[in-house]
Scaffold this motif. Structure first.
Motif, mmCIF file in Angstrom:
data_model
loop_
_atom_site.group_PDB
_atom_site.id
_atom_site.type_symbol
_atom_site.label_atom_id
_atom_site.label_comp_id
_atom_site.label_asym_id
_atom_site.label_seq_id
_atom_site.Cartn_x
_atom_site.Cartn_y
_atom_site.Cartn_z
ATOM 1 N N GLU A 1 -5.871 4.976 1.547
ATOM 2 C CA GLU A 1 -4.938 4.417 2.520
ATOM 3 C C GLU A 1 -3.941 3.463 1.884
ATOM 4 N N ALA A 2 -4.271 2.934 0.706
ATOM 5 C CA ALA A 2 -3.369 1.999 0.028
ATOM 6 C C ALA A 2 -2.469 2.677 -0.994
ATOM 7 N N HIS A 3 -2.676 3.961 -1.252
ATOM 8 C CA HIS A 3 -1.895 4.625 -2.284
ATOM 9 C C HIS A 3 -0.395 4.611 -1.973
ATOM 10 N N HIS A 4 -0.041 4.830 -0.710
ATOM 11 C CA HIS A 4 1.378 4.865 -0.370
ATOM 12 C C HIS A 4 2.061 3.512 -0.588
ATOM 13 N N PRO A 5 1.569 2.427 0.001
ATOM 14 C CA PRO A 5 2.278 1.158 -0.203
ATOM 15 C C PRO A 5 2.271 0.688 -1.657
ATOM 16 N N THR B 1 1.990 2.547 -4.525
ATOM 17 C CA THR B 1 2.841 3.387 -5.362
ATOM 18 C C THR B 1 4.314 3.201 -5.014
ATOM 19 N N MET B 2 4.624 3.092 -3.735
ATOM 20 C CA MET B 2 6.016 2.898 -3.326
ATOM 21 C C MET B 2 6.563 1.582 -3.878
ATOM 22 N N GLU B 3 5.785 0.530 -3.822
ATOM 23 C CA GLU B 3 6.229 -0.759 -4.341
ATOM 24 C C GLU B 3 6.468 -0.673 -5.848
ATOM 25 N N ALA B 4 5.581 -0.001 -6.568
ATOM 26 C CA ALA B 4 5.754 0.131 -8.008
ATOM 27 C C ALA B 4 7.017 0.931 -8.341
ATOM 28 N N ARG C 1 9.697 1.383 -6.510
ATOM 29 C CA ARG C 1 10.888 0.581 -6.165
ATOM 30 C C ARG C 1 11.226 -0.407 -7.271
ATOM 31 N N ARG C 2 10.190 -0.910 -7.946
ATOM 32 C CA ARG C 2 10.382 -1.874 -9.024
ATOM 33 C C ARG C 2 10.704 -1.192 -10.358
ATOM 34 N N GLY C 3 10.841 0.123 -10.345
ATOM 35 C CA GLY C 3 11.159 0.846 -11.562
ATOM 36 C C GLY C 3 9.977 1.083 -12.464
ATOM 37 N N LEU C 4 8.749 1.027 -11.897
ATOM 38 C CA LEU C 4 7.542 1.177 -12.696
ATOM 39 C C LEU C 4 6.936 2.561 -12.496
ATOM 40 N N PRO C 5 6.737 3.330 -13.551
ATOM 41 C CA PRO C 5 6.005 4.592 -13.432
ATOM 42 C C PRO C 5 4.581 4.328 -12.953
ATOM 43 N N VAL C 6 3.971 5.335 -12.323
ATOM 44 C CA VAL C 6 2.643 5.167 -11.732
ATOM 45 C C VAL C 6 1.732 6.317 -12.136
ATOM 46 N N LEU C 7 0.522 5.955 -12.578
ATOM 47 C CA LEU C 7 -0.579 6.896 -12.752
ATOM 48 C C LEU C 7 -1.592 6.576 -11.676
ATOM 49 N N GLY C 8 -1.775 7.493 -10.717
ATOM 50 C CA GLY C 8 -2.606 7.207 -9.561
ATOM 51 C C GLY C 8 -3.855 8.048 -9.524
ATOM 52 N N GLU C 9 -4.875 7.526 -8.860
ATOM 53 C CA GLU C 9 -6.085 8.306 -8.611
ATOM 54 C C GLU C 9 -5.830 9.281 -7.471
ATOM 55 N N LYS C 10 -6.616 10.357 -7.425
ATOM 56 C CA LYS C 10 -6.524 11.277 -6.289
ATOM 57 C C LYS C 10 -7.255 10.650 -5.094
ATOM 58 N N PRO C 11 -6.869 11.022 -3.863
ATOM 59 C CA PRO C 11 -5.778 11.920 -3.518
ATOM 60 C C PRO C 11 -4.425 11.240 -3.706
ATOM 61 N N LEU C 12 -3.393 12.058 -3.812
ATOM 62 C CA LEU C 12 -2.049 11.539 -4.014
ATOM 63 C C LEU C 12 -1.719 10.462 -2.990
ATOM 64 N N ALA C 13 -2.061 10.712 -1.732
ATOM 65 C CA ALA C 13 -1.878 9.738 -0.650
ATOM 66 C C ALA C 13 -2.868 10.073 0.452
ATOM 67 N N GLU D 1 2.798 11.444 3.653
ATOM 68 C CA GLU D 1 2.960 10.345 2.707
ATOM 69 C C GLU D 1 3.083 10.874 1.279
ATOM 70 N N SER D 2 2.370 11.964 0.986
ATOM 71 C CA SER D 2 2.441 12.548 -0.352
ATOM 72 C C SER D 2 3.835 13.068 -0.656
ATOM 73 N N LEU D 3 4.462 13.734 0.311
ATOM 74 C CA LEU D 3 5.824 14.219 0.112
ATOM 75 C C LEU D 3 6.805 13.059 -0.019
ATOM 76 N N GLU D 4 6.580 12.009 0.754
ATOM 77 C CA GLU D 4 7.464 10.844 0.664
ATOM 78 C C GLU D 4 7.378 10.198 -0.720
ATOM 79 N N LEU D 5 6.169 10.085 -1.259
ATOM 80 C CA LEU D 5 6.012 9.502 -2.591
ATOM 81 C C LEU D 5 6.580 10.423 -3.677
ATOM 82 N N THR D 6 6.451 11.732 -3.483
ATOM 83 C CA THR D 6 7.059 12.673 -4.422
ATOM 84 C C THR D 6 8.570 12.496 -4.445
ATOM 85 N N ALA D 7 9.157 12.323 -3.264
ATOM 86 C CA ALA D 7 10.600 12.085 -3.174
ATOM 87 C C ALA D 7 10.975 10.727 -3.774
#
Length: 377
Positions: free
Chosen positions: A92-96, A98-101, A103-115, A120-126
């Motif tokens: 449930e926290a993956h979206h906020p 990852t989105m914050e990172a 926005r700050r110009g930081l690449p992200v390596l995330g655990e599954k699930p994507l979101a 939310e997964s499509l939004e983060l992909t975009a």
């Protein structure tokens, strides 16, 4: 609507260890701490967790008590100046996070699930495309030398007709999995679904799935399922699994069988795979140079991510790719709920409409500009 791949790489001296900020210090987070601290190409500079005391305790146990801690990315990023973020928070926290990172110009390596859901997964992909930063999901079970060897064997079978995966385990987790509506399909089956896409080098077009719960199950939701995925050319991938099947348990990677025009390949999920080409059949050429065997598990994910940041190459676990595996999960759940064959493209289209309804700014601009939503390959 074609999802793009972020190309942003780290700036400055790429020969130095890359500075990493980890978000999340729970059970999986502690495993990531050990992995990060053991890899000399990265430097752990901060750990964020809403429970700061838990973050401090995890670092002390890992022998890194001098690393900075704080409750959020916002509280730490300016202080520690990371090159990238590792997101090991709850889904449930993956979206906020990852989105914050991003926005700050930081690449992200995330655990599954994507979101937490497909929209939310499509939004983060975009967002990765909008902010031109790499967002990769650690689909760690892909990083197995035997899985790579099995894919090479499948390429020798000629035209494939069926791929099966059987998964039978009986873990007593306790906690959130015991209360989930779809504990097997949502939390575990994505590993096998993702492996099937990797092995077949293709994406499914439709699925028929049934979920069920044996009478002795200790899970509130359905802990068993059978899903038949339809791929192009008549190929089928059949997954059968249970999380309440004690005795004669399979590998956590499942047990696999592939049948093609030239023979059959088997993999028990743990040891080397085996191949039988029938007498009179032609051993088909592999067609390319075999991939280098990966470092296993999350360490393999980390190494590929760091290499991508240094070189600008595209890793196999980008959000653009992983959203197709997650779409298999949600298509299977919808099929089981409605008792019908479900088109994966329809599930993606519905999630795409939801993503556009919630997105803003440059992320909405990217979503609106996509021209196709066939599962990304």
């Amino acid at each position: 609507m074609t999802p793009g791949t972020a190309s942003g790489t780290v700036s400055g001296d790429v020969n130095r260890p890359l500075r990493v900020l980890q978000v999340g210090a729970g059970g999986m987070g502690r495993g990531w701490l050990r992995t990060l601290l053991a890899y000399d190409q990265v430097e752990l500079v901060g750990v964020a967790d809403l429970d700061v005391a838990r973050a401090k305790e995890a670092l002390e146990q890992a022998g890194a008590g001098d690393v900075a801690t704080g409750p959020t990315i916002e509280a730490l990023a300016d202080q520690v100046q990371p090159d990238f973020v590792v997101d090991v928070t709850i889904p449930e926290a993956h979206h906020p996070v990852t989105m914050e990172a991003l926005r700050r110009g930081l690449p992200v390596l995330g655990e599954k699930p994507l979101a937490a859901n497909l929209a939310e997964s499509l939004e983060l992909t975009a967002a990765a495309q909008a902010y031109d930063r790499l967002f990769m999901v650690s689909q760690s079970r892909r990083y197995d030398a035997n899985l790579f060897a099995y894919r090479r064997q499948l390429r020798q079978l000629g035209r494939l007709g069926i791929l099966t995966a059987e998964f039978f385990k009986a873990p007593h987790f306790g906690g959130f999995r015991d209360a989930m509506d779809h504990p097997l399909v949502l939390d575990m089956a994505i590993h096998a679904f993702d492996s099937a896409r990797f092995l077949l080098e293709a994406d499914p077009v439709a699925v028929y799935c049934e979920e069920y719960n044996p009478g002795w199950s200790w899970y509130a939701g359905d802990a068993a399922a059978t899903a038949i995925f339809e791929f192009g050319g008549g190929l089928r991938y059949v997954y059968t699994g249970s999380w309440c099947s004690p005795g004669q348990e399979t590998s956590w990677n499942a047990a696999w069988r592939a049948s093609g025009e030239h023979g059959t390949a088997l993999w028990d999920g743990d040891g080397p795979p085996t191949l039988e080409i029938v007498e009179g059949g032609e051993t088909a050429p592999e067609g390319d140079t075999p991939e280098a065997d990966p470092h296993p598990g999350i360490a393999g994910s980390l190494r590929e991510f760091v290499a991508a940041l240094r070189t600008g190459t595209t890793p196999m676990g980008t959000a653009r790719d992983n959203v197709a595996s997650l779409a298999m999960v949600y298509a299977a759940i919808e099929s089981a709920r409605d008792g019908r064959r479900v088109l994966v493209a329809d599930v993606l289209e519905e999630a795409y409409a939801q993503a556009k309804a919630r997105a803003q700014g440059p992320v909405l601009d990217v979503l609106t500009g996509w021209t196709s939503l066939t599962p990304p390959g």
